[in-house]
Design an enzyme around this catalytic site. Structure first.
Site, PDB file in Angstrom:
ATOM      1  CE1 TYR A  13       1.583   3.422   8.315  1.00  0.00           C
ATOM      2  CE2 TYR A  13       0.023   5.169   9.434  1.00  0.00           C
ATOM      3  CZ  TYR A  13       0.332   4.001   8.946  1.00  0.00           C
ATOM      4  OH  TYR A  13      -0.889   4.418   7.408  1.00  0.00           O
ATOM      5  NE  ARG A  65      -1.814   1.779   3.258  1.00  0.00           N
ATOM      6  CZ  ARG A  65      -1.600   2.783   4.565  1.00  0.00           C
ATOM      7  NH1 ARG A  65      -2.191   1.403   5.184  1.00  0.00           N
ATOM      8  NH2 ARG A  65      -0.802   2.843   5.285  1.00  0.00           N
ATOM      9  CG  HIS A  73      -6.214   2.457   6.881  1.00  0.00           C
ATOM     10  ND1 HIS A  73      -6.347   1.851   5.799  1.00  0.00           N
ATOM     11  CD2 HIS A  73      -7.006   3.410   6.647  1.00  0.00           C
ATOM     12  CE1 HIS A  73      -7.726   1.422   6.064  1.00  0.00           C
ATOM     13  NE2 HIS A  73      -7.752   2.789   6.296  1.00  0.00           N
TER      14      HIS A  73
HETATM   15  C1  LIG Z   1     -14.789  -4.731  11.822  1.00  0.00           C
HETATM   16  C2  LIG Z   1     -13.481  -4.228  11.879  1.00  0.00           C
HETATM   17  N1  LIG Z   1     -13.164  -3.534  12.551  1.00  0.00           N
HETATM   18  C3  LIG Z   1     -12.422  -2.120  12.743  1.00  0.00           C
HETATM   19  C4  LIG Z   1     -12.511  -1.424  10.973  1.00  0.00           C
HETATM   20  C5  LIG Z   1     -11.210  -0.295  10.891  1.00  0.00           C
HETATM   21  N2  LIG Z   1     -10.067  -0.048   9.945  1.00  0.00           N
HETATM   22  C6  LIG Z   1     -10.891  -0.361   9.150  1.00  0.00           C
HETATM   23  S1  LIG Z   1      -9.694  -0.913   7.649  1.00  0.00           S
HETATM   24  C7  LIG Z   1      -8.816  -1.467   9.003  1.00  0.00           C
HETATM   25  C8  LIG Z   1      -7.489  -1.995   8.194  1.00  0.00           C
HETATM   26  C9  LIG Z   1      -8.719  -2.590   7.765  1.00  0.00           C
HETATM   27  O1  LIG Z   1      -6.616  -3.621   6.884  1.00  0.00           O
HETATM   28  P1  LIG Z   1      -6.988  -4.331   5.321  1.00  0.00           P
HETATM   29  O2  LIG Z   1      -8.231  -5.480   5.949  1.00  0.00           O
HETATM   30  O3  LIG Z   1      -5.980  -4.722   5.554  1.00  0.00           O
HETATM   31  O4  LIG Z   1      -7.449  -3.919   4.523  1.00  0.00           O
HETATM   32  P2  LIG Z   1      -6.550  -2.154   4.048  1.00  0.00           P
HETATM   33  O5  LIG Z   1      -7.241  -1.257   4.258  1.00  0.00           O
HETATM   34  O6  LIG Z   1      -4.828  -2.830   3.998  1.00  0.00           O
HETATM   35  O7  LIG Z   1      -7.252  -2.441   2.052  1.00  0.00           O
HETATM   36  C10 LIG Z   1      -9.385  -1.430  10.192  1.00  0.00           C
HETATM   37  C11 LIG Z   1      -9.104  -1.284  11.251  1.00  0.00           C
HETATM   38  C12 LIG Z   1     -13.465  -1.661  10.365  1.00  0.00           C
HETATM   39  N3  LIG Z   1     -13.904  -1.259   9.589  1.00  0.00           N
HETATM   40  N4  LIG Z   1     -14.386  -3.511  10.430  1.00  0.00           N
END
Ligand SMILES: Cc1ncc(C[n+]2csc(CCOP(=O)(O)OP(=O)(O)O)c2C)c(N)n1
Ligand SMILES: [Mg+2]
Lengths: 334, 360
Positions: free
Chosen positions: B273, B260, B264
């Protein structure tokens, strides 16, 4: 990052700073206290509430977890059995749904399930609430759902002083606490914070504005909506009290009755949808305990009975100041 | 922290062809895509970059609420989505698969309408086999397993492709749905976009395992890890998995190892970080640049035509964005639509009140 003072000198803080100060103080006070959750360590949390904690207390006591709410809460049960005092963060209260079973049927019931052998000194912190145009699920104010899982206390501060003192109390409490942080107020509400040795115990509501015609009852961010509504009502010649419940469980029944008896009218305000919301509990309690003092029916102002909408439309959903004002007028003027 | 080494290759090495598009834009193995497909992929990747740029710009102007960029993951998202036939197969996104959604049939106007709050125009049109973006991490996985299960029960020849992130792989929903999909032997392709981060949490804190693809063993399905910045490798693995699903061979887990590059989302600051060197290293291996080099070397486009294409893509998006800005904003009544088939009487009353208040 400065260490918070533990002496009783009033200091001006935001709610966010007050929460951080409480975490610093409790971690310093008791080495069994652990802070963990998604992104709370290196980053210091998505709102930076836990900023500086990991640097200060180290990675064994403040750590990032994998993305798994059920495991965060469920492991807290085990950590508590193992002698720790876990303070897990769920990134948004709407994602406590993913941990629903571990919070209600497990954490809240564990003292009972273990016939008293394992109290659960666990404090789950989670931000919630609308008004800041968050993505889907991030604003859902689901705290009252946990009033249906006895064994856990539900603490909902609206002011920095309460955030500071009640979080310390929550962490020291032998019972589990769901500590709800109003995300829209994190940085916008500032106020004096006095660290108290004997803070107001849980289950004490507080009148945050005195009035004589109607009592507006709320907790968390809605308290501030009620305060604004009360000022508007004042200009219309209506004198409103505002009662901040501060905790849903335990509920201050005596304080509630007293606050409503003094005006004879009550409006309850919450962000969660109206139907089945905690406003119904308040209204029922008032009808049972203060019926003869009521001059008009208790009115509830809640979120609409629809899913929390996308940011652009949240004002149509939320209990806004105009809705509170008109409910109060209806209570007073009929 | 440096990027995890990319060890491409199948857990069960019989499951895919050898197809590679290296960082130098040179292909090895059997080129798995036709010229037309490569050009379609290239166009979608360029469009994805242009969408990121535009959406971030609009977010800064407060015309878009929050935006999560695709940057760096274009080959993983486009290469997998291109293995689907949008008329036949279903696509179930997480929340960072913009080009896949567009390729699968979400019109650009609807796409931008969603981001720009023109909610009346933001739906997924009837007939487009696409589910809405999912904001609750991993929650789409059981839906996709069920959808694939329905295809199997109805004997419809169709595959379901579902996306999730490395972070999502830690949720209970991930385990529960992949296990179910394995047991039911459903036509599902699970594409894990392992971009090394879940917000600030790096992959090595997400799991102690080296590989997510290796979890497939535990679910009784083939698993493959591919270099997610390699369009050909991603496409070949996805194409094999889709064929297997269509032929009754059950589900497949594909881990696309990528990075990425951006934040985010627009509220995040990655400098809090991670080290800039890590990002620079990833930037040096941009997946779209790989394809671009290949396109030029193979003479699929002349440099002039390529420059022209880039201008056209951006002009199209800008025109769409301007037309979306002219669309009406939703009325308060919107929040009561599509809640129930028929609104309960009390909610109907709330609707009337809300509409009245809104007019005031
Ligand atoms: C159930 C849940 N917990 C926490 C969040 C907050 N949150 C949004 S995106 C994220 C990280 C997601 O990481 P990943 O699955 O690797 O996807 P990426 O953002 O890297 O595409 C978090 C913790 C959420 N949206 N849903
Ligand atoms: Mg990720």
């Amino acid at each position: 990052m400065q260490e918070p003072q533990t002496v009783a000198a009033a200091e001006d803080m935001s709610i966010l700073e007050a929460i951080r100060a409480a975490l610093f103080a409790e971690m310093a006070r008791d080495e069994r206290v652990l802070v963990f959750g998604m992104d709370v360590g290196t980053l210091g949390g998505v709102f930076r509430v836990t900023q500086g904690l990991q640097q200060h207390f180290g990675g064994d006591r403040v750590f990032d977890t994998p993305l798994a709410e059920g495991a965060i809460v469920g492991a807290s049960v085990g950590l508590a059995i193992g002698g720790m005092i876990p303070v897990p963060e769920i990134q948004f209260l709407g994602f406590t749904y993913q941990a629903f079973h571990q919070i209600g049927p497990q954490l809240a019931r564990f003292r009972s399930r273990s016939r008293g052998r394992y109290p659960m000194p666990v404090t789950i912190r989670a931000p919630d609430g609308g008004g800041v145009r968050t993505p889907e699920f991030h604003a859902d104010a689901v705290e009252s759902q946990f009033t249906q899982t006895p064994g856990i206390k539900i603490v909902c501060p609206a002011f920095p002083d309460d955030a500071r003192n009640m979080l310390s109390m929550a962490i020291r409490d032998p019972d589990p606490v769901l500590f709800v942080e109003p995300q829209r107020l994190y940085r916008t509400v500032r106020g004096p914070v006095t660290v108290r040795d004997d803070p107001l115990p849980f289950g004490r509501a507080r009148i945050v504005r005195q009035g004589s015609d109607v009592t507006l009852i709320a907790w968390s961010a809605a308290v501030h909506l009620c305060l604004t509504a009360a000022s508007e009502l004042q200009s219309a010649g209506i004198s409103a009290s505002v009662l901040d419940l501060r905790t849903l469980v335990p509920l201050d029944v005596a304080g509630l009755v007293q606050a409503v008896t003094s005006t004879g009218r009550a409006v309850v305000v919450h962000e969660a949808p109206l139907t089945g919301g905690f406003g119904a509990e308040i209204s029922a309690t008032l009808h049972e305990e203060a019926f003869l003092s009521l001059d008009s029916p208790v009115i509830r102002v809640g979120g609409r009975d629809v899913p929390y909408p996308p940011g652009a439309l949240e004002d149509a959903f939320l209990p806004t100041v105009p809705r509170i004002v008109s409910a109060a007028r209806k209570a007073v003027e009929g | 922290m440096t990027q995890q080494p990319i060890e491409a290759g199948a857990v069960d090495s019989t499951v895919t062809r050898d197809a590679r598009l290296g960082a130098d834009g040179v292909a090895s193995g059997d080129a798995p895509m036709s010229r037309e497909q490569v050009l379609e992929a290239y166009r979608l990747m360029l469009q994805s970059q242009a969408i990121d740029d535009l959406a971030i710009k609009l977010q800064r102007l407060k015309r878009v609420g929050l935006y999560a960029p695709v940057q760096g993951q274009e080959a993983a998202v486009v290469g997998s989505a291109l293995a689907l036939d949008p008329r036949r197969d279903w696509l179930v996104p997480a929340s960072r698969e913009q080009p896949a959604m567009i390729r699968h049939g979400l019109p650009l106007v609807n796409f931008f309408a969603g981001y720009m709050g023109r909610l009346d125009s933001a739906g997924i049109p009837e007939g487009v086999k696409l589910l809405p973006r999912q904001q609750a991490i991993a929650a789409q996985l059981p839906h996709a397993a069920g959808l694939a299960w329905a295809m199997k029960l109805r004997k419809e020849r169709a595959a379901v492709m579902v996306y999730c992130g490395d972070g999502a792989s830690s949720e209970g929903d991930f385990h529960e749905s992949l296990n179910l999909a394995g047991v039911m032997h459903v036509p599902l392709v699970v594409v894990v976009i392992n971009n090394q981060y879940a917000i600030s949490t790096p992959f090595h804190k997400q799991t102690a395992a080296q590989s997510l693809a290796s979890r497939a063993i535990g679910y009784g399905m083939p698993g493959i890890a591919v270099d997610g910045n390699d369009l050909f490798a991603v496409y070949a693995a996805s194409d094999d998995a889709v064929r297997r699903a269509l032929d009754g061979g059950g589900p497949t887990l594909i881990e696309c190892r990528t990075y990425r590059v951006g934040f985010h989302n627009t509220s995040d600051n990655p400098n809090d970080y991670r080290e800039q060197e890590e990002v620079s290293a990833a930037l040096a291996d941009d997946p779209t640049t790989r394809v671009e080099r290949y396109v030029l070397a193979q003479g699929l486009l002349s440099p002039g035509a390529m420059a022209q294409l880039k201008v056209e893509i951006r002009a199209e998006l800008d025109a769409v964005q301007r037309s979306v800005a002219d669309l009406p904003r939703p009325e308060a009544d919107f929040i009561f639509q599509n809640v129930y088939d028929v609104l309960p009487a009390r909610t109907e009353q709330q609707r009337a009140e809300t509409v009245k208040e809104d007019r005031r």
